[in-house]
Scaffold this active site. Structure first.
Site, PDB file in Angstrom:
ATOM      1  N   HIS A  23      12.849  10.793   1.548  1.00  0.00           N
ATOM      2  CA  HIS A  23      11.542  11.369   1.198  1.00  0.00           C
ATOM      3  C   HIS A  23      10.572  10.250   0.808  1.00  0.00           C
ATOM      4  O   HIS A  23       9.428  10.207   1.275  1.00  0.00           O
ATOM      5  CB  HIS A  23      11.723  12.372   0.052  1.00  0.00           C
ATOM      6  CG  HIS A  23      10.455  12.726  -0.673  1.00  0.00           C
ATOM      7  ND1 HIS A  23       9.467  13.507  -0.114  1.00  0.00           N
ATOM      8  CD2 HIS A  23      10.004  12.394  -1.914  1.00  0.00           C
ATOM      9  CE1 HIS A  23       8.468  13.647  -0.982  1.00  0.00           C
ATOM     10  NE2 HIS A  23       8.767  12.977  -2.075  1.00  0.00           N
TER      11      HIS A  23
ATOM     12  N   ASP B 153     -15.116  -2.358  18.760  1.00  0.00           N
ATOM     13  CA  ASP B 153     -13.678  -2.037  18.687  1.00  0.00           C
ATOM     14  C   ASP B 153     -13.038  -2.959  17.656  1.00  0.00           C
ATOM     15  O   ASP B 153     -13.719  -3.784  17.045  1.00  0.00           O
ATOM     16  CB  ASP B 153     -13.016  -2.237  20.067  1.00  0.00           C
ATOM     17  CG  ASP B 153     -11.770  -1.381  20.229  1.00  0.00           C
ATOM     18  OD1 ASP B 153     -11.095  -1.138  19.209  1.00  0.00           O
ATOM     19  OD2 ASP B 153     -11.486  -0.952  21.350  1.00  0.00           O
TER      20      ASP B 153
ATOM     21  N   TRP C 263      14.380   4.208  -2.555  1.00  0.00           N
ATOM     22  CA  TRP C 263      13.544   3.405  -1.655  1.00  0.00           C
ATOM     23  C   TRP C 263      13.508   1.946  -2.089  1.00  0.00           C
ATOM     24  O   TRP C 263      13.170   1.061  -1.309  1.00  0.00           O
ATOM     25  CB  TRP C 263      12.128   3.979  -1.570  1.00  0.00           C
ATOM     26  CG  TRP C 263      11.213   3.599  -2.694  1.00  0.00           C
ATOM     27  CD1 TRP C 263      11.217   4.123  -3.947  1.00  0.00           C
ATOM     28  CD2 TRP C 263      10.174   2.612  -2.669  1.00  0.00           C
ATOM     29  NE1 TRP C 263      10.238   3.533  -4.707  1.00  0.00           N
ATOM     30  CE2 TRP C 263       9.581   2.595  -3.947  1.00  0.00           C
ATOM     31  CE3 TRP C 263       9.681   1.743  -1.694  1.00  0.00           C
ATOM     32  CZ2 TRP C 263       8.535   1.738  -4.278  1.00  0.00           C
ATOM     33  CZ3 TRP C 263       8.636   0.896  -2.030  1.00  0.00           C
ATOM     34  CH2 TRP C 263       8.075   0.891  -3.305  1.00  0.00           C
TER      35      TRP C 263
ATOM     36  N   SER D 221       4.629  -3.725  11.699  1.00  0.00           N
ATOM     37  CA  SER D 221       3.488  -2.870  12.035  1.00  0.00           C
ATOM     38  C   SER D 221       2.369  -3.054  11.013  1.00  0.00           C
ATOM     39  O   SER D 221       1.197  -3.213  11.373  1.00  0.00           O
ATOM     40  CB  SER D 221       3.955  -1.416  12.084  1.00  0.00           C
ATOM     41  OG  SER D 221       2.858  -0.564  12.096  1.00  0.00           O
ATOM     42  N   SER D 222       2.747  -3.055   9.740  1.00  0.00           N
ATOM     43  CA  SER D 222       1.732  -3.191   8.686  1.00  0.00           C
ATOM     44  C   SER D 222       1.028  -4.539   8.770  1.00  0.00           C
ATOM     45  O   SER D 222      -0.191  -4.622   8.622  1.00  0.00           O
ATOM     46  CB  SER D 222       2.380  -3.076   7.306  1.00  0.00           C
ATOM     47  OG  SER D 222       2.981  -1.834   7.159  1.00  0.00           O
TER      48      SER D 222
ATOM     49  N   HIS E 138       5.052  -3.889  -6.357  1.00  0.00           N
ATOM     50  CA  HIS E 138       3.896  -3.501  -7.156  1.00  0.00           C
ATOM     51  C   HIS E 138       2.584  -3.630  -6.394  1.00  0.00           C
ATOM     52  O   HIS E 138       1.788  -2.686  -6.402  1.00  0.00           O
ATOM     53  CB  HIS E 138       3.835  -4.193  -8.517  1.00  0.00           C
ATOM     54  CG  HIS E 138       2.866  -3.455  -9.389  1.00  0.00           C
ATOM     55  ND1 HIS E 138       3.192  -2.269  -9.994  1.00  0.00           N
ATOM     56  CD2 HIS E 138       1.553  -3.642  -9.616  1.00  0.00           C
ATOM     57  CE1 HIS E 138       2.122  -1.775 -10.591  1.00  0.00           C
ATOM     58  NE2 HIS E 138       1.118  -2.599 -10.385  1.00  0.00           N
TER      59      HIS E 138
ATOM     60  N   GLU F   7       2.329  -3.198  -3.383  1.00  0.00           N
ATOM     61  CA  GLU F   7       2.436  -2.066  -2.453  1.00  0.00           C
ATOM     62  C   GLU F   7       1.802  -0.804  -3.054  1.00  0.00           C
ATOM     63  O   GLU F   7       1.166  -0.017  -2.355  1.00  0.00           O
ATOM     64  CB  GLU F   7       3.919  -1.840  -2.119  1.00  0.00           C
ATOM     65  CG  GLU F   7       4.231  -0.569  -1.341  1.00  0.00           C
ATOM     66  CD  GLU F   7       3.715  -0.566   0.082  1.00  0.00           C
ATOM     67  OE1 GLU F   7       3.401  -1.651   0.601  1.00  0.00           O
ATOM     68  OE2 GLU F   7       3.597   0.524   0.661  1.00  0.00           O
TER      69      GLU F   7
ATOM     70  N   TYR G  42      -0.711  -0.725  -4.964  1.00  0.00           N
ATOM     71  CA  TYR G  42      -2.171  -0.861  -4.829  1.00  0.00           C
ATOM     72  C   TYR G  42      -2.600  -0.802  -3.370  1.00  0.00           C
ATOM     73  O   TYR G  42      -3.732  -0.407  -3.075  1.00  0.00           O
ATOM     74  CB  TYR G  42      -2.646  -2.130  -5.548  1.00  0.00           C
ATOM     75  CG  TYR G  42      -2.526  -1.907  -7.030  1.00  0.00           C
ATOM     76  CD1 TYR G  42      -3.533  -1.235  -7.714  1.00  0.00           C
ATOM     77  CD2 TYR G  42      -1.380  -2.249  -7.714  1.00  0.00           C
ATOM     78  CE1 TYR G  42      -3.391  -0.941  -9.050  1.00  0.00           C
ATOM     79  CE2 TYR G  42      -1.232  -1.970  -9.055  1.00  0.00           C
ATOM     80  CZ  TYR G  42      -2.239  -1.303  -9.719  1.00  0.00           C
ATOM     81  OH  TYR G  42      -2.110  -0.999 -11.037  1.00  0.00           O
TER      82      TYR G  42
ATOM     83  N   SER H  78     -15.445   6.186  -2.935  1.00  0.00           N
ATOM     84  CA  SER H  78     -16.730   5.501  -3.150  1.00  0.00           C
ATOM     85  C   SER H  78     -17.725   5.776  -2.029  1.00  0.00           C
ATOM     86  O   SER H  78     -18.930   5.554  -2.196  1.00  0.00           O
ATOM     87  CB  SER H  78     -16.511   3.990  -3.269  1.00  0.00           C
ATOM     88  OG  SER H  78     -15.643   3.715  -4.329  1.00  0.00           O
TER      89      SER H  78
ATOM     90  N   HIS I 141       6.973  -5.036 -14.973  1.00  0.00           N
ATOM     91  CA  HIS I 141       6.876  -3.832 -15.814  1.00  0.00           C
ATOM     92  C   HIS I 141       7.747  -2.694 -15.255  1.00  0.00           C
ATOM     93  O   HIS I 141       7.925  -1.682 -15.909  1.00  0.00           O
ATOM     94  CB  HIS I 141       5.422  -3.385 -16.044  1.00  0.00           C
ATOM     95  CG  HIS I 141       4.704  -2.840 -14.845  1.00  0.00           C
ATOM     96  ND1 HIS I 141       3.342  -2.966 -14.690  1.00  0.00           N
ATOM     97  CD2 HIS I 141       5.126  -2.177 -13.753  1.00  0.00           C
ATOM     98  CE1 HIS I 141       2.984  -2.395 -13.561  1.00  0.00           C
ATOM     99  NE2 HIS I 141       4.046  -1.908 -12.979  1.00  0.00           N
ATOM    100  N   HIS I 142       8.280  -2.898 -14.047  1.00  0.00           N
ATOM    101  CA  HIS I 142       9.245  -1.936 -13.508  1.00  0.00           C
ATOM    102  C   HIS I 142      10.641  -2.222 -14.040  1.00  0.00           C
ATOM    103  O   HIS I 142      11.571  -1.488 -13.751  1.00  0.00           O
ATOM    104  CB  HIS I 142       9.276  -2.019 -11.974  1.00  0.00           C
ATOM    105  CG  HIS I 142       7.977  -1.616 -11.339  1.00  0.00           C
ATOM    106  ND1 HIS I 142       7.732  -0.334 -10.913  1.00  0.00           N
ATOM    107  CD2 HIS I 142       6.846  -2.317 -11.083  1.00  0.00           C
ATOM    108  CE1 HIS I 142       6.514  -0.272 -10.395  1.00  0.00           C
ATOM    109  NE2 HIS I 142       5.950  -1.461 -10.493  1.00  0.00           N
TER     110      HIS I 142
ATOM    111  N   THR J 281      -9.990  -0.737 -13.494  1.00  0.00           N
ATOM    112  CA  THR J 281      -9.847   0.654 -13.041  1.00  0.00           C
ATOM    113  C   THR J 281     -10.829   1.534 -13.805  1.00  0.00           C
ATOM    114  O   THR J 281     -11.465   2.426 -13.223  1.00  0.00           O
ATOM    115  CB  THR J 281      -8.398   1.148 -13.247  1.00  0.00           C
ATOM    116  OG1 THR J 281      -7.510   0.171 -12.715  1.00  0.00           O
ATOM    117  CG2 THR J 281      -8.156   2.471 -12.554  1.00  0.00           C
TER     118      THR J 281
ATOM    119  N   LYS K 145     -14.237   1.309 -12.394  1.00  0.00           N
ATOM    120  CA  LYS K 145     -14.415   2.127 -11.192  1.00  0.00           C
ATOM    121  C   LYS K 145     -14.639   3.600 -11.559  1.00  0.00           C
ATOM    122  O   LYS K 145     -15.559   4.236 -11.031  1.00  0.00           O
ATOM    123  CB  LYS K 145     -13.191   1.998 -10.271  1.00  0.00           C
ATOM    124  CG  LYS K 145     -13.028   0.605  -9.709  1.00  0.00           C
ATOM    125  CD  LYS K 145     -11.896   0.498  -8.756  1.00  0.00           C
ATOM    126  CE  LYS K 145     -12.334   0.723  -7.336  1.00  0.00           C
ATOM    127  NZ  LYS K 145     -13.116  -0.354  -6.756  1.00  0.00           N
TER     128      LYS K 145
ATOM    129  N   ARG L 254      15.801  10.948 -13.685  1.00  0.00           N
ATOM    130  CA  ARG L 254      15.372  11.129 -12.298  1.00  0.00           C
ATOM    131  C   ARG L 254      16.578  10.985 -11.366  1.00  0.00           C
ATOM    132  O   ARG L 254      17.635  10.518 -11.777  1.00  0.00           O
ATOM    133  CB  ARG L 254      14.285  10.116 -11.937  1.00  0.00           C
ATOM    134  CG  ARG L 254      14.761   8.694 -11.996  1.00  0.00           C
ATOM    135  CD  ARG L 254      13.642   7.690 -11.980  1.00  0.00           C
ATOM    136  NE  ARG L 254      13.019   7.571 -10.674  1.00  0.00           N
ATOM    137  CZ  ARG L 254      12.374   6.455 -10.253  1.00  0.00           C
ATOM    138  NH1 ARG L 254      12.275   5.391 -11.036  1.00  0.00           N
ATOM    139  NH2 ARG L 254      11.819   6.409  -9.078  1.00  0.00           N
TER     140      ARG L 254
END
Lengths: 525, 163
Positions: free
Chosen positions: A77, A106, A142, A169-170, A253, A255, A257, A268, A302-303, A328, A331, A450
Site C-alpha cells: 500500500h 514541449d 516501505w 523514472s523519477s 525525509h 522524499e 517534501y 499557490s 528525527h525518524h 511552512t 506559507k 502501527r
C-alpha cells in the site's frame, strides 16, 4: 531574428495516432495524461490494499487475512501510494502544466520523457507480480529495514529492481523538468516571474536529483548483502544495520517534501485565482520553499530518535525539525493573507485548496509534536505517526492533486466538469478523511502500535470508526473518476480563460490546449 | 538575417548551475563514501552525467543558427551550431520562397527556398507567425511576389495546396 520557441517540436512532426500515439508519445500533454491515468489507477490499487487493512482492523482478532499477508498489504500500500500514485500524479501535472506555464512548446527532452513514463508500468508490474511469488510480496514496510527485509522470499530482488526502476523514472523526469524550466522559458520570464507551481517543481526536481542516488545506493547495498556476501548492514560481518536507517532516511525525509512541495505550488496557483487577489508575498513563498528544501536534508534522524542517538544529536535534529515550522508557517500565513478580504468564491478547486490548508496544518502540528524528542519516545511506532503522515499525504498531497485536476481539467479537456458533483466529492472526501484519520491520533496516544493486524479490545471503537471512514472515503473516490470521465466525454464548453481570476500563460491558449501550444510566441512583461 | 531558437539559459549560466548541482550531489555521495557506503557514488556520478548530457543537448539545440545572406546575384543560407556546418547557395533570380502548409492544422508549416531542383528548409525553429514574417520579408527582397502580396496569408492556412 530571435524567436520565442525552440526547435523541439520537430520531435513529433509525424505524431502517430491510435495506440502508437500513446506508446511512442513525445508530446508533453500526452505523456502528462498517461502519468495522471497511471497515478489514478495505482491510487485505486493502493486504495484497495488500504481497504484490506481497514477491513482486518474493523474488529479485534484476525478475521480476513493472516498476519503475513497483512504486512504485505501495509508495505505494498505504501509503495503503491508513494511511488505509484502521488509522485506520478505530480509528475503528470508538471508534464502538462510546466511547459504551458513557462511558454515552452514541449519538455526539453521529449523522448526521455517517454522513457520516464514507460519505465513506471514495468516497475509496478514487477512489484505487483511479487504477490504471486513464493514467500509473497515484500512485508518489511516501505522503509525496507534490514535485517527484516532480508527475510523476504523470492520477492526480494524484484523489490530492489522495481525500486531502482522507480528511481530511474523519477530522476529522468526531474532532469527533464529542470532543463525545461532553466532553458525553455519564454522571453521575459525571469526566475522570479515564474508561477509558484513552476518554482516548487524546480526545487522538487532538485531534491529528487540529490536524494535519489542515496536510495539507489542503499537498496543496492541491501542486494549485495543478500547475494554477494558484503556486510554493509550485516552486524555478523562487521556492518551496522542502524546505518541503513541513516542512509534510507537521508533519502526518505526529502522524499516527504518531494511529495508536498508541488502541492504547495498548486495551492499557490488556485487560492489567488478564487480570491481574485495576487498571491501575498510571492518572493517569500519562493524563499520559504527553498528553505524547506534545504532543511529537509538535515532532519533525517528525527525518524530515529529511539535508536539510541547521543543527546547532542537528538537536540540538533529536534531543533532543526522544529525550524521547518517557520517557512511552512510563512506559507500558511501567505495563503491566509491572500484570502483575507478577497472576493472569494468556492468552486471545487478552491474547496480542495482550502481543505488542504486547514487539514495539512493539522498534519503539520502533529509533526511538530513528533519532532519533540521526549514526546516522540511516547508516540514512536504508534498510530499517532500513522495519523500524522496520513494527514500530510491525504488531505495534504492528494487533496492538492485533486484541486489541481479540477482547476486545470477544463483547460485539458475543453469542457467544464459537473460542479455539483465536484462539490459533493469534496465534502464526502473532507468529512470522511477526518473520520478515517482523526481517531488514529487517539489510538496512537493510547498506545496502539502501527503495522499490527490485531489489537487489544480497548482500541475497538476508534478502529471501527476509522474503518467506516476509510470505506466511505474510498467509495467516494469513484465519484472523482465519474466526474473526470464525464468531463472528458463532453459537457459545457470551457472558455480560454476558464476562471475569472486566473492569471498566467496557460490561460492565454485555447481550451483544450492545442497539440503544439506556443506557435505564437508568448511574451512576459 | 539570422534565425535563432529561443534559449533562456546561457552556456555560462548552465555551467555554473551544473557545477553547483554536481558539488551538492557528489558532495553528499563522497560523505557516504567516507563512511564506507561507496555504492552511492556511482549512482550520483551516473545521474550527474545524464544531467550534463541533458543540459548540453538542450543548449546545443539552442545554439543553432541560420544566416541568410542576400547578394546581388545569389542567396546564401549558412547553417550550423557553434560554427558554420553547411552552406547552400541559390541564384537570386531563380530562387523561390515557399511556405508549405501542413497536413494537420496543429503542425507547423515549412518554409523552403528552392531553385533548379534543389531546396533548403529554413526557419524550423520559428513560430508560425515568425515563419510567415520571414517568408514575406525574403519574398520582398527576392522580388518574386511583387504581384501577389497576399499569398503568405493564403498559403499559411493548413490544407491549402502548395503553390
Amino acid at each position: 531574428m530571435s524567436t520565442a520557441t525552440d526547435a523541439h517540436h520537430d520531435e513529433h512532426h509525424d505524431a502517430p495516432s491510435g495506440w502508437r500515439r500513446w506508446v511512442f508519445a513525445t508530446n508533453h500533454k500526452d505523456i502528462g495524461t498517461m502519468y495522471l491515468v497511471f497515478a489514478l489507477t495505482l491510487f485505486f490499487v493502493g486504495g484497495a490494499m488500504a481497504m484490506v487493512i481497514r477491513a482486518e482492523l474493523f474488529q479485534p482478532g484476525l478475521q480476513f487475512v493472516d498476519p503475513g499477508f497483512f504486512n504485505q498489504m501495509t508495505t505494498m500500500h505504501a509503495l503503491m501510494m508513494i511511488f505509484g500514485a502521488v509522485m506520478p500524479a505530480f509528475v503528470g501535472l508538471a508534464n502538462w502544466m510546466v511547459p504551458l506555464m513557462v511558454g515552452a512548446p514541449d519538455m526539453a527532452l521529449p523522448r526521455m520523457n517517454n522513457w520516464s513514463f514507460w519505465i513506471l508500468p514495468v516497475a509496478f508490474g514487477l512489484l505487483l507480480s511479487t504477490l504471486f511469488v513464493s514467500g509473497g510480496a515484500p512485508a518489511a514496510g516501505w522503509t525496507m529495514y534490514p535485517p527484516l527485509v532480508l527475510q523476504t522470499g523470492d520477492a526480494f530482488p524484484f523489490l530492489i529492481f522495481s525500486v531502482h526502476l522507480m528511481g530511474m523514472s523519477s530522476i529522468m523526469g526531474a532532469i527533464n523538468i529542470v532543463v525545461t524550466i532553466m532553458n525553455m522559458r519564454a522571453p521575459g520570464m525571469g526566475l522570479l516571474k515564474m508561477p509558484l507551481f513552476v518554482w516548487t517543481w524546480l526545487i522538487t526536481a532538485y531534491l529528487l536529483i540529490l536524494a535519489m542516488p542515496v536510495l539507489a545506493g542503499a537498496v543496492t547495498m541491501l542486494l549485495t548483502d543478500e547475494y554477494f556476501g558484503t556486510s554493509f548492514f550485516n552486524a555478523g560481518g562487521g556492518g551496522d544495520p542502524l546505518m541503513f536507517q541513516h542512509v534510507f532516511w537521508f533519502f526518505g525525509h526529502p522524499e516527504v517534501y518531494i511529495m508536498i512541495l508541488p502541492a504547495f505550488g498548486i495551492v499557490s496557483q488556485i487560492i489567488p485565482t478564487f480570491a481574485r487577489k495576487p498571491l501575498f508575498g510571492y518572493d517569500s513563498m519562493v524563499y520559504a520553499t527553498a528553505s524547506i528544501a534545504f532543511l529537509s536534508f538535515i532532519v533525517w534522524a528525527h525518524h530515529m530518535f529511539t535508536v539510541g542517538m547521543p543527546l547532542a544529536g537528538q537536540l540538533f535534529f529536534m531543533f532543526a525539525t522544529m525550524l521547518i515550522a517557520v517557512p511552512t508557517g510563512v506559507k500558511v500565513f501567505n495563503w491566509m493573507t491572500t484570502m483575507w478580504r478577497g472576493s472569494m468564491t468556492f468552486e471545487t478547486p478552491m474547496l480542495f485548496a482550502i481543505g488542504f490548508v486547514f487539514l495539512f496544518t493539522i498534519g503539520g502540528f502533529s509533526g511538530l509534536m513528533l519532532g519533540i524528542t521526549p514526546a516522540d519516545f511516547q508516540y514512536h511506532d504508534t498510530y499517532f505517526v500513522v495519523a500524522h503522515f496520513h494527514y500530510v499525504l491525504v488531505p495534504g498531497a492528494v487533496f492538492a492533486i485533486m484541486a489541481g485536476v479540477y482547476y486545470w481539467l477544463p483547460k485539458w479537456t475543453g469542457h467544464m466538469y459537473n460542479e455539483k458533483l465536484g462539490k459533493l466529492h469534496f465534502w464526502l472526501s473532507a468529512i470522511f478523511v477526518n473520520v478515517t484519520f482523526f481517531p488514529q491520533h487517539f489510538l496512537g496516544l493510547a498506545g496502539m502500535p502501527r503495522r499490527i493486524p490485531d489489537y487489544a479490545t480497548q482500541f475497538a471503537d476508534f478502529n471501527m470508526v476509522s474503518s467506516i471512514g476509510a470505506f466511505v472515503f474510498g467509495a467516494s473516490q469513484l465519484l472523482f473518476v465519474y466526474i473526470i470521465w464525464s468531463c472528458v466525454r463532453g459537457g459545457e464548453k470551457a472558455s480560454q480563460q476558464v476562471w475569472e481570476g486566473a492569471e498566467g500563460l496557460e490561460w492565454t491558449v485555447p481550451s483544450p490546449a492545442p497539440h503544439h501550444t506556443f506557435e505564437v510566441a508568448p511574451e512576459v512583461k | 538575417m539570422q534565425v535563432t531558437p529561443n534559449c533562456s539559459l546561457s552556456w555560462r549560466a548552465a555551467v555554473i548551475f551544473y557545477l553547483w548541482v554536481c558539488t551538492a550531489s557528489l558532495g553528499i555521495a563522497l560523505v557516504f563514501v567516507w563512511l564506507g557506503y561507496w555504492p552511492v557514488l556511482p549512482f550520483a556520478g551516473l545521474e550527474m552525467m545524464v544531467l550534463g548530457v541533458a543540459l548540453w543537448l538542450s543548449l546545443h539545440r539552442g545554439s543553432y543558427r541560420e544566416v541568410i545572406s542576400i547578394f546581388p546575384d545569389r542567396i546564401e543560407v549558412a547553417r550550423g551550431r557553434t560554427r558554420q556546418r553547411e552552406c547552400t547557395v541559390f541564384p537570386l533570380h531563380w530562387a523561390r520562397v515557399n511556405l508549405r502548409p501542413t497536413r494537420l492544422a496543429s503542425y507547423p508549416s515549412r518554409l523552403v527556398i528552392s531553385s533548379h531542383g534543389r531546396s533548403c528548409e529554413i526557419g524550423r525553429c520559428l513560430t508560425e507567425s515568425e515563419r510567415i514574417g520571414l517568408g514575406r520579408r525574403l519574398d520582398e527582397l527576392i522580388g518574386t511576389t511583387a504581384h501577389t502580396p497576399d499569398r503568405w496569408q493564403e498559403v499559411a492556412k493548413p490544407g491549402n495546396a502548395h503553390r
